[in-house]
Enzyme design. Structure first.
Site, PDB file in Angstrom:
ATOM      1  N   GLY A   1       0.814  -1.197   0.000  1.00 13.17           N
ATOM      2  CA  GLY A   1       0.000   0.000   0.000  1.00 13.17           C
ATOM      3  C   GLY A   1       0.851   1.252   0.000  1.00 13.17           C
ATOM      4  N   CYS A   2       0.244   2.367  -0.377  1.00 16.84           N
ATOM      5  CA  CYS A   2       0.998   3.623  -0.501  1.00 16.84           C
ATOM      6  C   CYS A   2       1.467   4.133   0.858  1.00 16.84           C
ATOM      7  CB  CYS A   2       0.162   4.664  -1.219  1.00 16.84           C
ATOM      8  SG  CYS A   2      -1.498   4.891  -0.554  1.00 16.84           S
ATOM      9  N   TYR A   3       0.559   4.217   1.833  1.00 16.02           N
ATOM     10  CA  TYR A   3       0.974   4.627   3.169  1.00 16.02           C
ATOM     11  C   TYR A   3       2.013   3.650   3.730  1.00 16.02           C
ATOM     12  CZ  TYR A   3      -2.901   7.996   3.835  1.00 16.02           C
ATOM     13  OH  TYR A   3      -3.766   9.062   3.756  1.00 16.02           O
ATOM     14  N   ALA A   4       1.748   2.366   3.531  1.00 18.09           N
ATOM     15  CA  ALA A   4       2.648   1.345   4.074  1.00 18.09           C
ATOM     16  C   ALA A   4       4.055   1.487   3.517  1.00 18.09           C
ATOM     17  CB  ALA A   4       2.093  -0.050   3.768  1.00 18.09           C
ATOM     18  N   THR A   5       4.183   1.771   2.229  1.00 21.04           N
ATOM     19  CA  THR A   5       5.500   1.928   1.620  1.00 21.04           C
ATOM     20  C   THR A   5       6.276   3.053   2.294  1.00 21.04           C
ATOM     21  OG1 THR A   5       4.732   1.097  -0.519  1.00 21.04           O
ATOM     22  CG2 THR A   5       6.721   2.447  -0.525  1.00 21.04           C
TER      23      THR A   5
END
Length: 340
Positions: free
Chosen positions: A145-149
């Site tokens: 995911g974008c936040y996770a990255t």
């Protein structure tokens, strides 16, 4: 190499088109969607005129496997899981940009509120955090995911070196509106978002278990995180601000050296002496990381910025594809950030 895209009309799907048409070793051969079947993609999105001539097709797994060498699923969560088993059974390479294959089935059901793929299919997928995953010759990738990255790239060096208190991780993350997806909602309506700042899914965001699951690979003492997400009145970009407690006194120079060592051979992570901002990364596949230590409060503040549609989605997917098929990792991705 021939590739297909399922879910091409979403924001991440369109970014895949933009990147792949300039990839020297890839031919985009077909695009799939759930609506506007039979129309040319360039008719719906005129910026693709003379660039992407394909008509939108209804999903057809057998056709994809007969005409392509791999497929990207750039669909909302809840779609790829219904079709992935067929590709797995045929050992046909697939990169899923959604959250459908990042988590164990029971965890996915709890956080996404959807029926999961079967455990056997999920087990075939590798979590593709490009800087820390060995993807060569692998076939099934769950794109992060974008936040996770952003959060994981900011934290992993500190956790590897046991530099922070794993029980005191506080993350305040903000995204441009494209992170909420293409389908408009009340919360993404212009009138609601313009000149506003909206915190949403506090303590309930689906990237929380994904982040914790990944962080535990580098420090198994991590049990939970405090994670908030907010929408900014911007088209794209993520700013993740992390507030951390150091396990022992460490200078900023030592921290800079630590990050530089971990990311020395990672071309898309740039460690900064100053705090980065979105203009430094939007339009590119870069993640920029900077930090400041407050000796009075003993708090280390780390800031990571990235383009949620590129490094947070389509760019990282292509980076993962490059690793899978043995291409140079940066191939097709060395785009200069759109500073202005």
């Amino acid at each position: 190499m021939k590739v297909s895209i399922v879910g091409v009309t979403g924001y991440s799907g369109l970014e895949l088109v933009r990147i792949l048409v300039n990839h020297p070793f890839v031919d985009l051969v077909s695009v799939y969607a759930s609506k506007e079947i039979g129309q040319k993609l360039s008719h719906i999105y005129p910026h693709l005129m003379d660039i992407c001539p394909f008509e939108l097709q209804a999903f057809d797994a057998e056709k994809i496997m007969s005409e392509s060498d791999m497929v990207f699923f750039a669909t909302p969560s809840g779609i790829a899981k219904d079709f992935s088993a067929l590709f797995v059974a045929n050992q046909f390479p697939l990169i899923d940009l959604s959250g459908d294959h990042r988590l164990p089935a029971s965890t996915y059901e709890k956080w996404y509120h959807k029926t999961p793929a079967d455990e056997e299919t999920i087990a075939e997928f590798i979590y593709g955090l490009a800087e820390f995953s060995d993807l060569k010759n692998k076939k099934f990738i769950a794109n992060p995911g974008c936040y996770a990255t952003a959060v994981e790239l900011a934290l992993i060096p500190l956790l590897m070196a046991k530099k922070i208190d794993p029980d005191a991780i506080i993350i305040d993350a903000k995204s441009g509106l494209s992170g909420a997806g293409k389908v408009p909602t009340v919360s993404s309506h212009f009138v609601h978002v313009h000149d506003n700042y909206i915190t949403y899914k506090l303590n309930h965001h689906q990237h929380i278990p994904e982040i914790v699951q990944t962080l535990r690979l580098y420090d198994d003492r991590v049990e939970q995180i405090q994670f908030s997400t907010s929408l900014l009145p911007l088209s794209r970009g993520i700013v993740a601000t992390l507030y951390l407690t150091l396990a022992e006194e460490t200078s900023e120079d030592q921290l800079f050296d630590l990050y530089q060592t971990v990311y020395a051979d990672k071309p898309f992570v740039r460690v900064r002496r100053q705090l980065p901002d979105l203009h430094h990364v939007v339009g590119s596949n870069y993640t920029d990381i900077g930090f400041v230590y407050n000796p009075v409060t003993k708090v280390l503040t780390v800031v990571a910025v990235l383009d949620n549609l590129i490094k947070g989605a389509a760019g990282q997917a292509v980076q993962n594809m490059n690793q899978m098929f043995g291409f140079e990792e940066t191939t097709g991705l060395l785009t200069v950030p759109a500073f202005i």
